[in-house]
Design an enzyme around this catalytic site. Sequence first.
Site, short mmCIF file in Angstrom:
data_model
loop_
_atom_site.label_atom_id
_atom_site.label_comp_id
_atom_site.label_asym_id
_atom_site.label_seq_id
_atom_site.Cartn_x
_atom_site.Cartn_y
_atom_site.Cartn_z
N ALA A 17 17.17 43.55 25.53
CA ALA A 17 17.38 44.93 26.02
C ALA A 17 18.61 44.95 26.90
CB ALA A 17 16.17 45.38 26.82
N LYS A 18 19.07 46.12 27.24
CA LYS A 18 20.13 46.27 28.24
C LYS A 18 20.06 47.67 28.80
CE LYS A 18 23.46 43.57 29.74
NZ LYS A 18 23.43 42.09 29.71
#
Length: 435
Positions: free
Chosen positions: A124-125
């Site tokens: 994720a980011k």
Amino acid sequence: MSPDVLLPTAPIVRPDKDRFLNEENPFEAMMSRFDQAADLLDLEPGIYKVLRHPEKQIITSIPVMLDNGDVEVFKGIRVLYNTSRGPAKGGIRFDMNVTLDEVTALAAWMTWKCAVVNIPFGGAKGGVVCDPLKMSVGELERLTRRYTASIIQTLGPDSDVPAPDVNTNERVMAWIMDTYSMHMRHTVTAVVTGKPIEMGGSQGRREATGRGCMIVTKQALAHLGMPVKGTTVAVQGFGNVGSVAAQLLAREGCKIVAISDRTGGVYNAKGIDVDAAIAHVAKHRTLEGFKAGDAITNEQLLVQEVDVLLPGALENVITTKNAAQIRAKVICEGANGPTTAAADSILDDKGIFVIPDILANAGGVTVSYFEWVQDRGGYFWTEKRVNESLTEIMEQSFDAVLSLAKQHKVNMRTAAYMLSISRVATVHRLRGIYA
Ligand code: GLU
């Protein structure tokens, strides 16, 4: 029935295979490497299609009361790229240049990174479009808490676990942990990593990305038959990654001849006192005014005659415009995406040994994993145990990528993508498609 029977077998459609619209679009950079590895792996069409798409993208508007009483609205993003191997994992950055494409690419890179080092996380980011240097501590705290509240549906130790990234740090993680815990009505330390040690953080986490860079650089030098002692190193970026990598490489006997940050850099053939540079930044926030040799620009730093070049700041610093001028023998990608896909073949032709970002900078998320394990177990490790476990994982991962590179006669980047994509694909085959 074998799980792969469940996957459709329509022909692969690759929308941008023969097109290179924008060298500096990180999502395209990520995808073109992904395509190359997918071809070599002969990835089946169903899984290929699944892995080309992010699972979830959240875009949110974040109203914040500024110190002067005005209300400003910031754009916040969180992308969960793939969670097949475990909870989504990845940092949150505060930067003016944050875009959905960039965050999506970074979330995909987190997916491949966690798989390269074989830790049980997806990728994720997150990002908020803002200029943190122009904001007060109070404004940053209100921004962080409101952003956390607006993406709270995805967060959780079993679902999505943020960490620091560009312009975020332990203090920001403490605010995220507190906001989440207030909503849950109990303290949840494992919802973020990179926290202060006093509230469930791990020994060695702050230094972990730089330490990982040092470990794999030493392995690359050993592989190439180059000595560590006296090896000359140029480091771009003097934040959490670059400064620690420089310090640890200097302790191993390397000579750090060039360093820089966004204010510019310095070169000294006799070597730079890295501890003095760190003390200067602690006092003045940047390297500006640190007089330890000749002043150079960031562009000049990249093309110095050195053994090792360590880009440890942002994306797209090694491009088709400067790759041919690079004189380093080894590039250790401390940053995420510092080399554009179009520059890869130029570096290959020059015989430069590139330790790709998804391997080189994986030390940070590896110790994030240790932190998450410690929080969930309620039992904390010594710094020695953290560093030894990190060294073991980084060395094993480097060796696994190198042997795949030799086996398939490809460079380290392609081998790292092949290793990670095959690990993610295996889990998709085993899990099948839920309907
Ligand atoms: N932001 C770091 C990275 O890009 C660390 C991510 C994490 O620990 O979750 O790898």
